[in-house]
Write an enzyme that holds these catalytic residues in place. Structure first.
Site, mmCIF file in Angstrom:
data_model
loop_
_atom_site.group_PDB
_atom_site.id
_atom_site.type_symbol
_atom_site.label_atom_id
_atom_site.label_comp_id
_atom_site.label_asym_id
_atom_site.label_seq_id
_atom_site.Cartn_x
_atom_site.Cartn_y
_atom_site.Cartn_z
ATOM 1 N N GLY A 43 5.036 8.555 11.529
ATOM 2 C CA GLY A 43 4.384 8.792 10.251
ATOM 3 C C GLY A 43 4.545 10.245 9.845
ATOM 4 C CD GLU B 158 0.588 -2.348 8.617
ATOM 5 O OE1 GLU B 158 0.246 -2.977 7.590
ATOM 6 O OE2 GLU B 158 1.159 -1.250 8.573
ATOM 7 C CB THR C 41 -0.928 0.004 1.228
ATOM 8 O OG1 THR C 41 -1.740 -1.173 1.199
ATOM 9 C CG2 THR C 41 -1.818 1.230 1.229
ATOM 10 C CB VAL C 42 3.713 2.320 2.151
ATOM 11 C CG1 VAL C 42 4.727 3.466 2.161
ATOM 12 C CG2 VAL C 42 2.901 2.325 3.440
ATOM 13 C CE LYS D 294 7.599 1.872 13.033
ATOM 14 N NZ LYS D 294 6.824 1.272 11.930
ATOM 15 C CG ASP E 135 4.889 0.250 15.877
ATOM 16 O OD1 ASP E 135 5.322 0.172 14.714
ATOM 17 O OD2 ASP E 135 4.477 1.304 16.380
ATOM 18 C CB VAL F 165 9.703 7.693 14.792
ATOM 19 C CG1 VAL F 165 9.113 7.987 16.163
ATOM 20 C CG2 VAL F 165 10.840 6.698 14.900
ATOM 21 C CE LYS G 134 5.836 3.780 15.316
ATOM 22 N NZ LYS G 134 4.394 4.078 15.400
ATOM 23 N N GLY H 15 -7.961 2.093 8.158
ATOM 24 C CA GLY H 15 -6.567 2.253 7.753
ATOM 25 C C GLY H 15 -5.602 2.566 8.871
#
Length: 479
Positions: free
Chosen positions: A376, A431, A265-266, A348, A442, A374, A446, A428
């Site tokens: 977004g 994930e 997607t990214v 990350k 996660d 970190v 970070k 959205g």
């Protein structure tokens, strides 16, 4: 760019905002300044030929429409574009406040369709800028009796410079060309040269459709310096009390040659943004382990390859790593740096366990950028760097994982964890497999990157204690 003030006024004209499809490009330009800690005012024109269409509609009804009614009609074009830009900024995670002429206190003097700005609510603008990007319609004001007024053709240039003068801000007029030229750079008849510096007199003479003459005269009256450039150009023309100076004949910059590794997607979104700026970027190839997914992202077949090793050996300037995980991402990034290529990544997972990549990049005189790893869109790493310039840091705090934050809020309101995670995925925020979000991994990754930036300390991930919460649907995570 030579703009050092904490406040910057960016003006986006109709040649830049041709339609709603260009909003994302404007957002990237705004974000570029916002992430550096600038307070941004975005002055916006109507999309494309909207003003001409509205004018035509008015004249189809009446050959000589009432100026007050015509001003009210034409102002709707900029009301639409400024509102949509504000909505898009907020959707992208950049706080934005849209003000109309009344809310901004933008007062004008003169006839209804060609007025001059005389006042603005500076206190209101300063207050809003502490919280958000401020978006304003460009050539609309209010007269002494409260009627809607316009600042003439190209009046958003004047509005931008007027606001810069009142706010003590820098000003950049964002155009579809990277500055003022001796003649039309699109013409094949004469060879045009770009001015790096230009006097007010020359700007008024050669500006043509690029910059409004009335705006140049206003800047001259107040000895304001301002820039004219295009999005991401890296070169510009400075207008001011200056001697004319031309760029060298070799001033044209070739587009950066970029390879994308990963096309989820990214990756698909990154490709679309790069492809939308062909003067700045040439996508050489897209390396992916899922050919079908890349095709679904509308990437041309000739750019798609499953041979990552072959792609990285091509003539490149920048590698964008979007594969995630440790391998083959680690090997590819190391190879890219060794080849003298700049690297951009949001990985990350890899960066948290590999603190040597930045040292390697520095040693080889290339860069590795990972701001998106970190926060977004939130410039977390940049904020730490800016804070360090004011003195040593003692501590920092904040919410590091948006998925967990969203899920906990929904659970606090009475929802189940399954419902909360499902809603986060639909919107959205999560994930397909949110395991690392829910078990704290996660956030821990970070935290390692933030701590490294803030204090120069490398925290081993295995020694970083983190607590998640149970979600049986995803690998029976431990609480």
């Amino acid at each position: 760019m030579g703009l050092e003030n904490p406040i910057i006024v960016l003006k986006f004209g109709s040649s830049v905002l041709r339609s709603e499809n260009d909003l994302q490009t404007a957002i990237h330009e705004i974000y570029r300044w916002w992430r550096e800690g600038r307070h941004v005012v975005a002055v916006v024109s109507a999309f494309g030929n909207t003003t001409d269409q509205l004018m035509s509609s008015a004249h189809s009804i009446c050959d000589a429409p009432d100026p007050t009614a015509l001003a009210a009609l034409l102002s709707t074009g900029e009301a639409q574009s400024s509102a949509l830009l504000g909505i898009a900024l907020n959707r992208a995670g950049i706080p934005a406040c849209v003000l109309d002429a009344v809310q901004a206190g933008l007062r004008t003097a003169g006839s209804g369709l060609d007025t001059d700005p005389v006042a603005v609510d500076v206190a209101r603008l300063f207050a809003e800028l502490q919280r958000s990007v401020v978006v304003l319609p460009g050539f609309v004001g209010r007269g002494e009796n409260g009627d809607i007024t316009l600042l003439g053709r190209g009046g958003s240039d004047l509005t931008a410079l007027f606001l810069a003068q009142r706010l003590g801000a820098s000003c950049l007029l964002v155009k579809d060309v990277d500055g003022l030229y001796t003649s039309d750079p699109a013409s094949s008849i004469t060879r045009a040269s770009r001015f790096t510096h230009v006097s007010y007199q020359t700007a008024a003479r050669v500006g043509g459709s690029v910059v409004q003459v009335k705006a140049v005269r206003f800047a001259e009256a107040y000895r304001l310096r301002f820039l004219i450039s295009s999005i991401g150009a890296g070169r510009e023309t400075m207008v001011g009390p200056l001697n004319d100076r031309l760029a060298g004949t070799d001033s044209r910059v070739e587009p950066l040659r970029v390879a994308l590794f990963g096309c989820g997607t990214v990756g698909g979104g990154v490709y679309q943004r790069l492809a939308a700026l062909p003067d700045l970027f040439t996508v050489v190839g897209v390396g992916t382990r899922n050919i079908e997914r890349a095709q679904q992202a509308c990437i041309p077949d000739h750019l798609i390859t499953s041979s990552l090793d072959d792609l990285i050996e091509k003539r490149l300037d920048v590698v964008v790593e979007l594969l995630g995980g440790l391998e083959p991402a680690s090997s590819l990034i190391n190879r890219a740096l060794t080849l003298g290529l700049n690297v951009v990544t949001a990985n990350k997972c890899l960066l948290a366990v590999n603190s040597e990549l930045e040292a390697l990049a520095s040693e080889l005189d290339v860069s590795i950028r990972y701001s998106a790893a970190v926060g977004g869109v939130l410039p977390a790493l940049e904020n730490i760097r800016q804070a360090k310039r004011r003195g040593p840091l003692r501590a920092f705090s904040g919410v590091l994982n948006g998925t967990s934050n969203f899920v906990l809020d929904r659970m606090a309101a009475g929802g189940t964890i399954e419902e909360a995670v499902g809603t986060a995925q639909e919107q959205g925020y999560a994930e397909v497999n949110p395991q690392f979000d829910l078990d704290g991994t996660d956030a821990a990754q970070k935290l390692i990157l933030l701590t490294r930036e803030a204090f120069g300390v490398n925290l081993p991930l295995e020694e970083n204690s983190h607590t998640g919460y149970r979600q049986p649907r995803y690998n029976n995570l431990e609480a």
